[in-house]
Design an enzyme around this catalytic site. Structure first.
Site, PDB file in Angstrom:
ATOM      1  N   LYS A  13       0.825  -1.211   0.000  1.00 29.39           N
ATOM      2  CA  LYS A  13       0.000   0.000   0.000  1.00 29.39           C
ATOM      3  C   LYS A  13       0.860   1.263   0.000  1.00 29.39           C
ATOM      4  O   LYS A  13       0.693   2.148  -0.839  1.00 29.39           O
ATOM      5  CB  LYS A  13      -0.934   0.010   1.222  1.00 29.39           C
ATOM      6  CG  LYS A  13      -1.861  -1.201   1.312  1.00 29.39           C
ATOM      7  CD  LYS A  13      -2.776  -1.133   2.522  1.00 29.39           C
ATOM      8  CE  LYS A  13      -2.097  -1.305   3.877  1.00 29.39           C
ATOM      9  NZ  LYS A  13      -1.490  -2.633   4.096  1.00 29.39           N
ATOM     10  N   ARG A  89     -10.588   0.221   8.415  1.00 30.06           N
ATOM     11  CA  ARG A  89     -10.105  -1.125   8.681  1.00 30.06           C
ATOM     12  C   ARG A  89     -11.097  -1.925   9.511  1.00 30.06           C
ATOM     13  O   ARG A  89     -10.883  -3.114   9.721  1.00 30.06           O
ATOM     14  CB  ARG A  89      -8.833  -1.007   9.517  1.00 30.06           C
ATOM     15  CG  ARG A  89      -7.556  -1.435   8.871  1.00 30.06           C
ATOM     16  CD  ARG A  89      -6.523  -1.135   9.922  1.00 30.06           C
ATOM     17  NE  ARG A  89      -5.261  -1.731   9.748  1.00 30.06           N
ATOM     18  CZ  ARG A  89      -4.235  -1.190   9.099  1.00 30.06           C
ATOM     19  NH1 ARG A  89      -4.385  -0.078   8.450  1.00 30.06           N
ATOM     20  NH2 ARG A  89      -3.075  -1.781   9.100  1.00 30.06           N
ATOM     21  N   ARG A 124      11.633  -5.155   5.320  1.00 26.15           N
ATOM     22  CA  ARG A 124      11.304  -3.734   5.102  1.00 26.15           C
ATOM     23  C   ARG A 124      12.193  -2.819   5.944  1.00 26.15           C
ATOM     24  O   ARG A 124      12.510  -3.107   7.098  1.00 26.15           O
ATOM     25  CB  ARG A 124       9.852  -3.459   5.466  1.00 26.15           C
ATOM     26  CG  ARG A 124       9.563  -1.951   5.508  1.00 26.15           C
ATOM     27  CD  ARG A 124       8.128  -1.591   5.618  1.00 26.15           C
ATOM     28  NE  ARG A 124       7.377  -2.441   6.486  1.00 26.15           N
ATOM     29  CZ  ARG A 124       6.064  -2.600   6.397  1.00 26.15           C
ATOM     30  NH1 ARG A 124       5.384  -1.944   5.491  1.00 26.15           N
ATOM     31  NH2 ARG A 124       5.438  -3.413   7.227  1.00 26.15           N
ATOM     32  N   ARG A 153      10.601  -1.151  11.555  1.00 29.71           N
ATOM     33  CA  ARG A 153       9.376  -0.948  12.336  1.00 29.71           C
ATOM     34  C   ARG A 153       9.282  -1.983  13.446  1.00 29.71           C
ATOM     35  O   ARG A 153       9.512  -3.160  13.215  1.00 29.71           O
ATOM     36  CB  ARG A 153       8.145  -1.066  11.420  1.00 29.71           C
ATOM     37  CG  ARG A 153       7.707   0.276  10.884  1.00 29.71           C
ATOM     38  CD  ARG A 153       6.647   0.177   9.827  1.00 29.71           C
ATOM     39  NE  ARG A 153       5.461  -0.594  10.201  1.00 29.71           N
ATOM     40  CZ  ARG A 153       4.392  -0.698   9.422  1.00 29.71           C
ATOM     41  NH1 ARG A 153       4.357  -0.086   8.253  1.00 29.71           N
ATOM     42  NH2 ARG A 153       3.354  -1.405   9.809  1.00 29.71           N
ATOM     43  N   ARG A 164      -0.865  -9.460  12.823  1.00 26.19           N
ATOM     44  CA  ARG A 164      -1.504  -8.405  12.018  1.00 26.19           C
ATOM     45  C   ARG A 164      -2.314  -9.022  10.878  1.00 26.19           C
ATOM     46  O   ARG A 164      -3.414  -8.562  10.569  1.00 26.19           O
ATOM     47  CB  ARG A 164      -0.440  -7.456  11.463  1.00 26.19           C
ATOM     48  CG  ARG A 164       0.111  -6.503  12.530  1.00 26.19           C
ATOM     49  CD  ARG A 164       1.485  -5.989  12.195  1.00 26.19           C
ATOM     50  NE  ARG A 164       1.567  -5.284  10.928  1.00 26.19           N
ATOM     51  CZ  ARG A 164       2.704  -5.093  10.251  1.00 26.19           C
ATOM     52  NH1 ARG A 164       3.848  -5.546  10.732  1.00 26.19           N
ATOM     53  NH2 ARG A 164       2.694  -4.433   9.128  1.00 26.19           N
TER      54      ARG A 164
HETATM   55  P1  AP5 Z   1       4.727  -1.437   2.016  1.00 21.78           P
HETATM   56  O1  AP5 Z   1       4.451  -0.642   0.787  1.00 21.78           O
HETATM   57  O2  AP5 Z   1       5.298  -0.743   3.190  1.00 21.78           O
HETATM   58  O3  AP5 Z   1       3.409  -2.274   2.426  1.00 21.78           O
HETATM   59  P2  AP5 Z   1       2.085  -1.810   3.181  1.00 21.78           P
HETATM   60  O4  AP5 Z   1       0.942  -2.512   2.512  1.00 21.78           O
HETATM   61  O5  AP5 Z   1       2.022  -0.346   3.290  1.00 21.78           O
HETATM   62  O6  AP5 Z   1       2.322  -2.544   4.572  1.00 21.78           O
HETATM   63  P3  AP5 Z   1       2.110  -2.057   6.079  1.00 21.78           P
HETATM   64  O7  AP5 Z   1       2.846  -3.034   6.923  1.00 21.78           O
HETATM   65  O8  AP5 Z   1       2.412  -0.623   6.230  1.00 21.78           O
HETATM   66  O9  AP5 Z   1       0.573  -2.297   6.257  1.00 21.78           O
HETATM   67  P4  AP5 Z   1      -0.168  -2.459   7.593  1.00 21.78           P
HETATM   68  O10 AP5 Z   1      -1.562  -2.334   7.133  1.00 21.78           O
HETATM   69  O11 AP5 Z   1       0.171  -3.680   8.330  1.00 21.78           O
HETATM   70  O12 AP5 Z   1       0.412  -1.275   8.498  1.00 21.78           O
HETATM   71  P5  AP5 Z   1      -0.017   0.226   8.763  1.00 21.78           P
HETATM   72  O13 AP5 Z   1       1.180   1.062   8.740  1.00 21.78           O
HETATM   73  O14 AP5 Z   1      -1.174   0.602   7.925  1.00 21.78           O
HETATM   74  O15 AP5 Z   1       5.679  -2.642   1.548  1.00 21.78           O
HETATM   75  C1  AP5 Z   1       6.148  -3.612   2.471  1.00 21.78           C
HETATM   76  C2  AP5 Z   1       7.499  -4.142   2.013  1.00 21.78           C
HETATM   77  O16 AP5 Z   1       7.342  -4.836   0.775  1.00 21.78           O
HETATM   78  C3  AP5 Z   1       8.546  -3.049   1.742  1.00 21.78           C
HETATM   79  O17 AP5 Z   1       9.792  -3.516   2.122  1.00 21.78           O
HETATM   80  C4  AP5 Z   1       8.479  -2.837   0.223  1.00 21.78           C
HETATM   81  O18 AP5 Z   1       9.713  -2.389  -0.311  1.00 21.78           O
HETATM   82  C5  AP5 Z   1       8.135  -4.229  -0.263  1.00 21.78           C
HETATM   83  N1  AP5 Z   1       7.293  -4.194  -1.483  1.00 21.78           N
HETATM   84  C6  AP5 Z   1       6.267  -3.342  -1.750  1.00 21.78           C
HETATM   85  N2  AP5 Z   1       5.736  -3.602  -2.957  1.00 21.78           N
HETATM   86  C7  AP5 Z   1       6.448  -4.658  -3.462  1.00 21.78           C
HETATM   87  C8  AP5 Z   1       6.366  -5.399  -4.672  1.00 21.78           C
HETATM   88  N3  AP5 Z   1       5.450  -5.107  -5.618  1.00 21.78           N
HETATM   89  N4  AP5 Z   1       7.243  -6.410  -4.864  1.00 21.78           N
HETATM   90  C9  AP5 Z   1       8.163  -6.721  -3.913  1.00 21.78           C
HETATM   91  N5  AP5 Z   1       8.302  -6.054  -2.745  1.00 21.78           N
HETATM   92  C10 AP5 Z   1       7.438  -5.032  -2.518  1.00 21.78           C
HETATM   93  O19 AP5 Z   1      -0.539   0.111  10.256  1.00 21.78           O
HETATM   94  C11 AP5 Z   1       0.336  -0.156  11.303  1.00 21.78           C
HETATM   95  C12 AP5 Z   1      -0.404  -0.250  12.618  1.00 21.78           C
HETATM   96  O20 AP5 Z   1      -1.036   1.001  12.912  1.00 21.78           O
HETATM   97  C13 AP5 Z   1      -1.541  -1.268  12.679  1.00 21.78           C
HETATM   98  O21 AP5 Z   1      -1.082  -2.564  12.986  1.00 21.78           O
HETATM   99  C14 AP5 Z   1      -2.400  -0.680  13.783  1.00 21.78           C
HETATM  100  O22 AP5 Z   1      -1.857  -0.912  15.050  1.00 21.78           O
HETATM  101  C15 AP5 Z   1      -2.306   0.805  13.495  1.00 21.78           C
HETATM  102  N6  AP5 Z   1      -3.348   1.251  12.556  1.00 21.78           N
HETATM  103  C16 AP5 Z   1      -3.149   1.754  11.300  1.00 21.78           C
HETATM  104  N7  AP5 Z   1      -4.315   2.040  10.714  1.00 21.78           N
HETATM  105  C17 AP5 Z   1      -5.282   1.716  11.622  1.00 21.78           C
HETATM  106  C18 AP5 Z   1      -6.693   1.770  11.587  1.00 21.78           C
HETATM  107  N8  AP5 Z   1      -7.372   2.214  10.508  1.00 21.78           N
HETATM  108  N9  AP5 Z   1      -7.380   1.348  12.682  1.00 21.78           N
HETATM  109  C19 AP5 Z   1      -6.732   0.898  13.784  1.00 21.78           C
HETATM  110  N10 AP5 Z   1      -5.389   0.805  13.871  1.00 21.78           N
HETATM  111  C20 AP5 Z   1      -4.667   1.217  12.796  1.00 21.78           C
HETATM  112 ZN    ZN Z   2       1.971   0.984   4.927  1.00 19.37          ZN
END
Ligand code: AP5
Ligand code: ZN
Length: 207
Positions: A13, A89, A124, A153, A164
């Protein structure tokens, strides 16, 4: 243009959002990024959110909903359009958007097999200066200077990624059905540029 992007942890994402923002100039609203910023500044929200995030569980709805509502009401989001990453979410979060009459033009769902996600998370790295997302193997940084400052992270251990992913699976169905009329599933188990080609084509078709 109003875009929601969803998918499992590490489905890409944030990576796609970087590319979308460069091309379409939307305001990127990532609840994960916003919460991490609150944690690192030690704000009241950050102190409440920290333990939930570090254990891989969700932060309580009321905290996240208030944060997003505030961000969406700002002039820049109204003027340039927005890209909502990681929200809604939960069903309650989706309902809160309904109440505000906020609806996306398109809901992008990034699809990646489970076994790929762990490796993506564990490798990552984030650049705390630019916010850019790297991967030690598939997308390493351009310079030693950047490499030296990269951070991991706290929720990117294998065990926490599994937690997660489990939560994602429990909650995502309700969200997907709420937006099924504008949802498009993208095969995101391809190199980032190839995924972006598809995303770009889809977004270019919306006026
Ligand atoms: P990346 O692009 O960082 O992936 P992402 O989908 O953004 O993954 P996240 O881990 O950020 O998602 P998440 O939903 O778990 O966490 P969030 O920050 O939203 O890519 C990941 C890796 O893959 C990188 O190394 C990248 O280089 C590689 N990659 C990317 N694309 C690729 C490809 N095509 N091919 C190969 N490699 C690739 O949330 C974190 C925490 O915050 C949650 O756990 C929760 O505690 C809280 N939180 C956030 N939003 C909410 C909400 N709405 N409600 C409640 N709690 C929330
Ligand atoms: Zn993210």
């Amino acid at each position: 243009l109003k875009v929601m992007i969803s998918g499992a942890p590490a489905s890409g994402k944030g990576t796609q959002c970087e590319l979308i923002v460069q091309k379409f100039g939307l305001v990127h609203i990532s609840t994960g990024d916003l919460l991490r910023a609150e944690v690192s500044s030690g704000t009241e929200i950050g102190m409440k959110a920290k333990e939930f995030m570090n254990s891989g569980s969700l932060v309580p709805d009321e905290i996240v909903i208030a944060m997003v509502a505030g961000r969406l009401s700002r002039e820049d989001a109204k003027k340039h359009g927005w890209l909502l990453d990681g929200f809604p979410r939960t069903f309650a979060q989706a309902q809160s958007l309904d109440k505000l009459d906020v609806k996306p033009d398109i809901f992008l769902l990034l699809d990646v097999p489970d076994e790929i996600l762990i490796e993506r998370c564990v490798g990552r790295r984030l650049d705390p200066v630019t916010g850019k997302i790297y991967h030690i193997k598939s997308y390493p940084p351009e310079s030693d200077e950047v490499k030296a400052r990269l951070i991991i992270r706290p929720d990117d251990t294998e065990e926490k990624v599994k937690a997660r992913l489990k939560i994602y699976k429990q909650k995502s169905e309700a969200i997907i059905s709420a937006y099924s009329d504008v949802m498009i599933k993208i095969d995101a188990n391809k190199p980032r540029e190839m995924v972006f080609e598809e995303t770009k084509t889809l977004l270019s078709q919306i006026n």
